[in-house]
Design a protein around this motif. Sequence first.
Motif, PDB file in Angstrom:
ATOM      1  N   THR A  28       0.827  -1.203   0.000  1.00  0.00           N
ATOM      2  CA  THR A  28       0.000   0.000   0.000  1.00  0.00           C
ATOM      3  C   THR A  28       0.865   1.257   0.000  1.00  0.00           C
ATOM      4  O   THR A  28       0.575   2.209  -0.720  1.00  0.00           O
ATOM      5  CB  THR A  28      -0.931   0.002   1.229  1.00  0.00           C
ATOM      6  OG1 THR A  28      -1.717  -1.188   1.212  1.00  0.00           O
ATOM      7  CG2 THR A  28      -1.854   1.197   1.222  1.00  0.00           C
ATOM      8  N   GLU A  90     -10.879   7.337  13.033  1.00  0.00           N
ATOM      9  CA  GLU A  90     -11.438   7.526  11.687  1.00  0.00           C
ATOM     10  C   GLU A  90     -12.919   7.889  11.736  1.00  0.00           C
ATOM     11  O   GLU A  90     -13.384   8.718  10.955  1.00  0.00           O
ATOM     12  CB  GLU A  90     -11.271   6.249  10.857  1.00  0.00           C
ATOM     13  CG  GLU A  90      -9.869   5.991  10.394  1.00  0.00           C
ATOM     14  CD  GLU A  90      -9.756   4.707   9.594  1.00  0.00           C
ATOM     15  OE1 GLU A  90      -8.674   4.512   9.021  1.00  0.00           O
ATOM     16  OE2 GLU A  90     -10.714   3.899   9.541  1.00  0.00           O
ATOM     17  N   TRP A  91     -13.647   7.256  12.620  1.00  0.00           N
ATOM     18  CA  TRP A  91     -15.081   7.501  12.721  1.00  0.00           C
ATOM     19  C   TRP A  91     -15.403   8.700  13.624  1.00  0.00           C
ATOM     20  O   TRP A  91     -16.551   8.948  13.943  1.00  0.00           O
ATOM     21  CB  TRP A  91     -15.801   6.254  13.215  1.00  0.00           C
ATOM     22  CG  TRP A  91     -15.764   5.130  12.224  1.00  0.00           C
ATOM     23  CD1 TRP A  91     -15.319   5.155  10.932  1.00  0.00           C
ATOM     24  CD2 TRP A  91     -16.184   3.788  12.456  1.00  0.00           C
ATOM     25  NE1 TRP A  91     -15.439   3.930  10.348  1.00  0.00           N
ATOM     26  CE2 TRP A  91     -15.970   3.062  11.259  1.00  0.00           C
ATOM     27  CE3 TRP A  91     -16.713   3.123  13.545  1.00  0.00           C
ATOM     28  CZ2 TRP A  91     -16.280   1.711  11.128  1.00  0.00           C
ATOM     29  CZ3 TRP A  91     -17.009   1.784  13.421  1.00  0.00           C
ATOM     30  CH2 TRP A  91     -16.800   1.097  12.225  1.00  0.00           C
ATOM     31  N   PRO A 129      -9.464   7.908   6.543  1.00  0.00           N
ATOM     32  CA  PRO A 129      -9.352   6.476   6.270  1.00  0.00           C
ATOM     33  C   PRO A 129      -8.787   6.186   4.882  1.00  0.00           C
ATOM     34  O   PRO A 129      -8.956   6.966   3.956  1.00  0.00           O
ATOM     35  CB  PRO A 129     -10.785   5.963   6.387  1.00  0.00           C
ATOM     36  CG  PRO A 129     -11.666   7.148   6.399  1.00  0.00           C
ATOM     37  CD  PRO A 129     -10.839   8.352   6.683  1.00  0.00           C
ATOM     38  N   THR A 130      -8.118   5.049   4.771  1.00  0.00           N
ATOM     39  CA  THR A 130      -7.599   4.568   3.497  1.00  0.00           C
ATOM     40  C   THR A 130      -8.438   3.377   3.068  1.00  0.00           C
ATOM     41  O   THR A 130      -8.521   2.382   3.787  1.00  0.00           O
ATOM     42  CB  THR A 130      -6.123   4.137   3.645  1.00  0.00           C
ATOM     43  OG1 THR A 130      -5.364   5.273   4.049  1.00  0.00           O
ATOM     44  CG2 THR A 130      -5.575   3.595   2.345  1.00  0.00           C
ATOM     45  N   TYR A 131      -9.058   3.503   1.905  1.00  0.00           N
ATOM     46  CA  TYR A 131      -9.883   2.426   1.366  1.00  0.00           C
ATOM     47  C   TYR A 131      -9.133   1.765   0.220  1.00  0.00           C
ATOM     48  O   TYR A 131      -8.785   2.408  -0.758  1.00  0.00           O
ATOM     49  CB  TYR A 131     -11.223   2.967   0.865  1.00  0.00           C
ATOM     50  CG  TYR A 131     -12.022   3.653   1.941  1.00  0.00           C
ATOM     51  CD1 TYR A 131     -12.621   2.924   2.958  1.00  0.00           C
ATOM     52  CD2 TYR A 131     -12.158   5.038   1.961  1.00  0.00           C
ATOM     53  CE1 TYR A 131     -13.348   3.552   3.961  1.00  0.00           C
ATOM     54  CE2 TYR A 131     -12.883   5.673   2.962  1.00  0.00           C
ATOM     55  CZ  TYR A 131     -13.477   4.921   3.949  1.00  0.00           C
ATOM     56  OH  TYR A 131     -14.189   5.549   4.930  1.00  0.00           O
ATOM     57  N   PRO A 134     -12.120  -0.197  -4.137  1.00  0.00           N
ATOM     58  CA  PRO A 134     -13.074   0.826  -4.580  1.00  0.00           C
ATOM     59  C   PRO A 134     -14.519   0.347  -4.430  1.00  0.00           C
ATOM     60  O   PRO A 134     -14.853  -0.782  -4.764  1.00  0.00           O
ATOM     61  CB  PRO A 134     -12.720   1.030  -6.058  1.00  0.00           C
ATOM     62  CG  PRO A 134     -11.335   0.501  -6.204  1.00  0.00           C
ATOM     63  CD  PRO A 134     -11.189  -0.579  -5.189  1.00  0.00           C
ATOM     64  N   LEU A 136     -16.060  -0.263  -1.703  1.00  0.00           N
ATOM     65  CA  LEU A 136     -16.274  -0.954  -0.434  1.00  0.00           C
ATOM     66  C   LEU A 136     -15.793  -0.040   0.695  1.00  0.00           C
ATOM     67  O   LEU A 136     -14.597   0.171   0.851  1.00  0.00           O
ATOM     68  CB  LEU A 136     -15.515  -2.283  -0.411  1.00  0.00           C
ATOM     69  CG  LEU A 136     -15.716  -3.154   0.828  1.00  0.00           C
ATOM     70  CD1 LEU A 136     -17.168  -3.637   0.914  1.00  0.00           C
ATOM     71  CD2 LEU A 136     -14.777  -4.343   0.792  1.00  0.00           C
ATOM     72  N   PRO A 137     -16.714   0.510   1.461  1.00  0.00           N
ATOM     73  CA  PRO A 137     -16.320   1.478   2.499  1.00  0.00           C
ATOM     74  C   PRO A 137     -15.765   0.814   3.765  1.00  0.00           C
ATOM     75  O   PRO A 137     -16.264   1.005   4.863  1.00  0.00           O
ATOM     76  CB  PRO A 137     -17.620   2.225   2.781  1.00  0.00           C
ATOM     77  CG  PRO A 137     -18.686   1.212   2.512  1.00  0.00           C
ATOM     78  CD  PRO A 137     -18.164   0.358   1.393  1.00  0.00           C
ATOM     79  N   VAL A 138     -14.718   0.011   3.581  1.00  0.00           N
ATOM     80  CA  VAL A 138     -14.052  -0.648   4.700  1.00  0.00           C
ATOM     81  C   VAL A 138     -12.595  -0.196   4.667  1.00  0.00           C
ATOM     82  O   VAL A 138     -11.866  -0.501   3.724  1.00  0.00           O
ATOM     83  CB  VAL A 138     -14.149  -2.190   4.595  1.00  0.00           C
ATOM     84  CG1 VAL A 138     -13.420  -2.860   5.731  1.00  0.00           C
ATOM     85  CG2 VAL A 138     -15.609  -2.625   4.556  1.00  0.00           C
ATOM     86  N   SER A 139     -12.206   0.535   5.696  1.00  0.00           N
ATOM     87  CA  SER A 139     -10.853   1.091   5.715  1.00  0.00           C
ATOM     88  C   SER A 139      -9.821   0.024   6.054  1.00  0.00           C
ATOM     89  O   SER A 139     -10.145  -1.065   6.530  1.00  0.00           O
ATOM     90  CB  SER A 139     -10.771   2.231   6.725  1.00  0.00           C
ATOM     91  OG  SER A 139     -10.839   1.723   8.040  1.00  0.00           O
ATOM     92  N   MET A 140      -8.553   0.376   5.840  1.00  0.00           N
ATOM     93  CA  MET A 140      -7.466  -0.548   6.190  1.00  0.00           C
ATOM     94  C   MET A 140      -7.437  -0.814   7.686  1.00  0.00           C
ATOM     95  O   MET A 140      -7.086  -1.913   8.105  1.00  0.00           O
ATOM     96  CB  MET A 140      -6.124   0.025   5.735  1.00  0.00           C
ATOM     97  CG  MET A 140      -5.843  -0.201   4.271  1.00  0.00           C
ATOM     98  SD  MET A 140      -4.160   0.255   3.816  1.00  0.00           S
ATOM     99  CE  MET A 140      -3.211  -1.002   4.623  1.00  0.00           C
TER     100      MET A 140
END
Length: 168
Positions: A28, A90-91, A129-131, A134, A136-140
């Motif tokens: 990454t 992040e949230w 956040p880093t996704y 593409p 899929l809103p789930v961060s690293m």
Amino acid sequence: MKKPMRLSTVAFFMILAGVAALGVAWWTQHKLGIMPCELCLWERWPWRVLIVLGVMVPVLPARVGRGVLWLCAPVLLVAEGLAICHVGVEWKWWPSPFPACHAAHVVGRTLAERWASMPLMPSKPCDAPTYLIPGLPVSMAVMGGVFACVVFVTLCVGMVRSKKIRRF
């Protein structure tokens, strides 16, 4: 009854999990060009420790190796805790505990003083956040937490299955 698992198999899995986590982080950062934040850098340390513990097991006596493998459990809990902390940042549930995660403070009266006080490399804020996937809103950070949880459960199952069966 299921066949008992060898300690070396569990140790190999811990090494593999650590290498996989660090490999994704490396890919990454160096291949995708996504700079890590301070929390991301801290999240890498438990995986390094996990690799070291896994490498130690085959060269130790079985009893000591079992104890070393059990040390992987608190290391994975630390990895999980760091991931939860990062997800909370992040949230926007809480602020980051690291000052490097916040905007740089540029001080000075002249332009030269301000330039001199700026950091050499820009840092990524921890609340950005880093996704990787593409759409899929789930961060690293979330993926890292889920991965740590899966590895923890696998460690516990492997350790229970590797326990020597004693017959009376």
